[in-house]
Design a protein around this motif. Structure first.
Motif, PDB file in Angstrom:
ATOM      1  N   ALA A  83       8.240  -8.798   6.926  1.00  0.00           N
ATOM      2  CA  ALA A  83       7.041  -8.685   6.091  1.00  0.00           C
ATOM      3  C   ALA A  83       5.777  -8.579   6.939  1.00  0.00           C
ATOM      4  O   ALA A  83       5.686  -9.155   8.023  1.00  0.00           O
ATOM      5  N   LYS A  84       4.815  -7.844   6.421  1.00  0.00           N
ATOM      6  CA  LYS A  84       3.517  -7.720   7.069  1.00  0.00           C
ATOM      7  C   LYS A  84       2.589  -8.825   6.557  1.00  0.00           C
ATOM      8  O   LYS A  84       2.546  -9.099   5.351  1.00  0.00           O
ATOM      9  N   LEU A  85       1.832  -9.416   7.454  1.00  0.00           N
ATOM     10  CA  LEU A  85       0.779 -10.357   7.074  1.00  0.00           C
ATOM     11  C   LEU A  85      -0.411  -9.524   6.613  1.00  0.00           C
ATOM     12  O   LEU A  85      -1.101  -8.902   7.424  1.00  0.00           O
ATOM     13  N   ILE A  86      -0.645  -9.475   5.303  1.00  0.00           N
ATOM     14  CA  ILE A  86      -1.641  -8.544   4.769  1.00  0.00           C
ATOM     15  C   ILE A  86      -2.953  -9.211   4.376  1.00  0.00           C
ATOM     16  O   ILE A  86      -3.961  -8.532   4.187  1.00  0.00           O
ATOM     17  N   ALA A  87      -2.956 -10.548   4.238  1.00  0.00           N
ATOM     18  CA  ALA A  87      -4.176 -11.206   3.771  1.00  0.00           C
ATOM     19  C   ALA A  87      -4.097 -12.705   4.057  1.00  0.00           C
ATOM     20  O   ALA A  87      -3.044 -13.238   4.412  1.00  0.00           O
ATOM     21  N   VAL A  88      -5.218 -13.352   3.869  1.00  0.00           N
ATOM     22  CA  VAL A  88      -5.271 -14.810   3.845  1.00  0.00           C
ATOM     23  C   VAL A  88      -6.001 -15.213   2.569  1.00  0.00           C
ATOM     24  O   VAL A  88      -6.891 -14.494   2.095  1.00  0.00           O
ATOM     25  N   GLU A  89      -5.594 -16.342   2.011  1.00  0.00           N
ATOM     26  CA  GLU A  89      -6.278 -16.857   0.825  1.00  0.00           C
ATOM     27  C   GLU A  89      -6.609 -18.323   1.044  1.00  0.00           C
ATOM     28  O   GLU A  89      -5.761 -19.104   1.460  1.00  0.00           O
ATOM     29  N   TYR A  90      -7.849 -18.672   0.742  1.00  0.00           N
ATOM     30  CA  TYR A  90      -8.293 -20.059   0.766  1.00  0.00           C
ATOM     31  C   TYR A  90      -8.426 -20.529  -0.676  1.00  0.00           C
ATOM     32  O   TYR A  90      -8.990 -19.817  -1.515  1.00  0.00           O
ATOM     33  N   ILE A 152      -8.989 -12.545   1.363  1.00  0.00           N
ATOM     34  CA  ILE A 152      -9.467 -11.467   2.214  1.00  0.00           C
ATOM     35  C   ILE A 152      -8.275 -10.656   2.702  1.00  0.00           C
ATOM     36  O   ILE A 152      -7.410 -11.160   3.417  1.00  0.00           O
ATOM     37  N   GLN A 153      -8.224  -9.401   2.292  1.00  0.00           N
ATOM     38  CA  GLN A 153      -7.142  -8.519   2.698  1.00  0.00           C
ATOM     39  C   GLN A 153      -7.453  -7.912   4.062  1.00  0.00           C
ATOM     40  O   GLN A 153      -8.565  -7.451   4.316  1.00  0.00           O
ATOM     41  N   LEU A 154      -6.458  -7.920   4.931  1.00  0.00           N
ATOM     42  CA  LEU A 154      -6.616  -7.430   6.297  1.00  0.00           C
ATOM     43  C   LEU A 154      -5.827  -6.151   6.560  1.00  0.00           C
ATOM     44  O   LEU A 154      -6.099  -5.444   7.521  1.00  0.00           O
ATOM     45  N   TRP A 155      -4.815  -5.878   5.731  1.00  0.00           N
ATOM     46  CA  TRP A 155      -3.927  -4.738   5.974  1.00  0.00           C
ATOM     47  C   TRP A 155      -3.599  -4.096   4.625  1.00  0.00           C
ATOM     48  O   TRP A 155      -2.788  -4.612   3.868  1.00  0.00           O
ATOM     49  N   PRO A 156      -4.219  -2.964   4.280  1.00  0.00           N
ATOM     50  CA  PRO A 156      -3.954  -2.329   2.987  1.00  0.00           C
ATOM     51  C   PRO A 156      -2.547  -1.743   2.932  1.00  0.00           C
ATOM     52  O   PRO A 156      -2.157  -0.969   3.798  1.00  0.00           O
ATOM     53  N   VAL A 157      -1.786  -2.129   1.915  1.00  0.00           N
ATOM     54  CA  VAL A 157      -0.403  -1.642   1.782  1.00  0.00           C
ATOM     55  C   VAL A 157      -0.140  -1.067   0.398  1.00  0.00           C
ATOM     56  O   VAL A 157       1.016  -0.856   0.022  1.00  0.00           O
ATOM     57  N   ASP A 158      -1.187  -0.805  -0.358  1.00  0.00           N
ATOM     58  CA  ASP A 158      -1.023  -0.417  -1.761  1.00  0.00           C
ATOM     59  C   ASP A 158      -1.152   1.085  -2.007  1.00  0.00           C
ATOM     60  O   ASP A 158      -1.145   1.523  -3.148  1.00  0.00           O
ATOM     61  N   PRO A 167      -3.063  -2.465  10.935  1.00  0.00           N
ATOM     62  CA  PRO A 167      -4.137  -2.710   9.971  1.00  0.00           C
ATOM     63  C   PRO A 167      -5.326  -1.789  10.249  1.00  0.00           C
ATOM     64  O   PRO A 167      -5.721  -1.613  11.392  1.00  0.00           O
ATOM     65  N   HIS A 168      -5.887  -1.202   9.202  1.00  0.00           N
ATOM     66  CA  HIS A 168      -7.031  -0.318   9.410  1.00  0.00           C
ATOM     67  C   HIS A 168      -8.129  -0.637   8.405  1.00  0.00           C
ATOM     68  O   HIS A 168      -7.885  -1.204   7.344  1.00  0.00           O
ATOM     69  N   GLY A 169      -9.337  -0.265   8.761  1.00  0.00           N
ATOM     70  CA  GLY A 169     -10.483  -0.495   7.900  1.00  0.00           C
ATOM     71  C   GLY A 169     -10.982  -1.930   7.985  1.00  0.00           C
ATOM     72  O   GLY A 169     -10.354  -2.791   8.606  1.00  0.00           O
ATOM     73  N   PRO A 170     -12.125  -2.189   7.350  1.00  0.00           N
ATOM     74  CA  PRO A 170     -12.679  -3.543   7.366  1.00  0.00           C
ATOM     75  C   PRO A 170     -11.891  -4.445   6.424  1.00  0.00           C
ATOM     76  O   PRO A 170     -11.170  -3.967   5.552  1.00  0.00           O
ATOM     77  N   PRO A 171     -12.010  -5.763   6.580  1.00  0.00           N
ATOM     78  CA  PRO A 171     -11.427  -6.670   5.587  1.00  0.00           C
ATOM     79  C   PRO A 171     -12.009  -6.353   4.213  1.00  0.00           C
ATOM     80  O   PRO A 171     -13.140  -5.886   4.096  1.00  0.00           O
ATOM     81  N   GLN A 172     -11.197  -6.597   3.170  1.00  0.00           N
ATOM     82  CA  GLN A 172     -11.675  -6.343   1.820  1.00  0.00           C
ATOM     83  C   GLN A 172     -11.337  -7.525   0.922  1.00  0.00           C
ATOM     84  O   GLN A 172     -10.364  -8.238   1.138  1.00  0.00           O
ATOM     85  N   LEU A 173     -12.164  -7.687  -0.083  1.00  0.00           N
ATOM     86  CA  LEU A 173     -11.991  -8.772  -1.034  1.00  0.00           C
ATOM     87  C   LEU A 173     -10.946  -8.403  -2.081  1.00  0.00           C
ATOM     88  O   LEU A 173     -10.923  -7.270  -2.576  1.00  0.00           O
TER      89      LEU A 173
END
Length: 244
Positions: A83-90, A152-158, A167-173
């Protein structure tokens, strides 16, 4: 309970060299992984982009507790070892959310609807009886229903499964759902198939048993105030900013 199949990540897993594999096997017994050993909860949900709500991502959360008011979660695109680490959530309590300043609140979403509706489910081990899963899941989700998340999403996979090698592009909400009719039926069907569950059954199990407080003022602004806050890359200027 049906055994949840292990979902393979959409992209090819690639090859690990024998040298890399050897380094990993030798180093693992010698190293400390204390922060990871504190992970105590696993959930599967679906996130959306608040500025593009039809972009939706199945997300596997592995969470640890900092204290009674704070959790932190690693978010992956599958429950596979690849699995890819695509985001972190607090995740914070309602008390901490209400103490945030008004500008900060726009980045946070409520968990009430996804807990009550069956969209958020625990990831159970194979062969665990459904009755046991339900017994553990209900109180956990009742507690989560009154919390707030900042993802905060770090790796777009959708992008139709065509995600990048890196991972590409800036982090996204990312945000959560707040009402019926928002989640795409095909995404929900795909998630249920992966997990071997029925969201509708989960919803019925939770009626009268999982019930959150009304979301606090300032959360879910993509819906409540029409403010689809997002982070954008300003290209050659080298500036990253948040804007509506």
């Amino acid at each position: 309970m049906p055994v949840p199949p292990t979902r393979e990540a959409d992209e090819s897993k690639g090859q690990i060299s024998s040298g890399t594999a050897l380094l990993s096997s030798v180093g693992k017994p010698l190293q400390s992984f204390k922060p990871l050993s504190n992970i105590c909860e696993a959930f599967c949900g679906i996130h959306l982009y608040p500025n593009e709500p039809k972009r939706q991502v199945i997300s596997y959360h592995y969470c640890s507790m900092l204290d009674a008011d704070r959790r932190q979660c690693l978010v992956y695109d599958s429950n596979s070892e690849h699995a890819k680490l695509i985001a972190v959530e607090y995740i914070i309590s309602q008390k901490l959310f209400e103490a945030l300043d008004e500008n900060e609140k726009k980045y946070w979403h409520s968990h009430k609807y996804e807990c009550e509706s069956g969209l958020l489910v625990q990831i159970a081990k194979a062969m665990v009886p459904e009755m046991v899963v339900e017994t553990a899941e209900i109180p956990a989700l009742q507690h989560l229903s009154n919390t707030y998340g900042k993802t905060i999403q770090l790796w777009p996979v959708d992008d139709q499964g065509n995600c990048s090698h890196v991972p590409h592009g800036p982090p996204q909400l990312l945000a959560s759902f707040t009402a019926d009719g928002q989640v795409l039926p095909e995404i929900l069907e795909k998630r249920d198939k992966e997990m071997g569950i029925s969201t509708e059954t989960k919803r019925k199990e939770r009626e009268g048993r999982v019930q959150g407080n009304p979301p606090a003022e300032g959360a879910d602004q993509w819906v409540t105030k029409g403010r689809a806050w997002q982070i954008y890359d300003q290209g050659d200027r080298g500036v990253v900013e948040a804007r509506q």
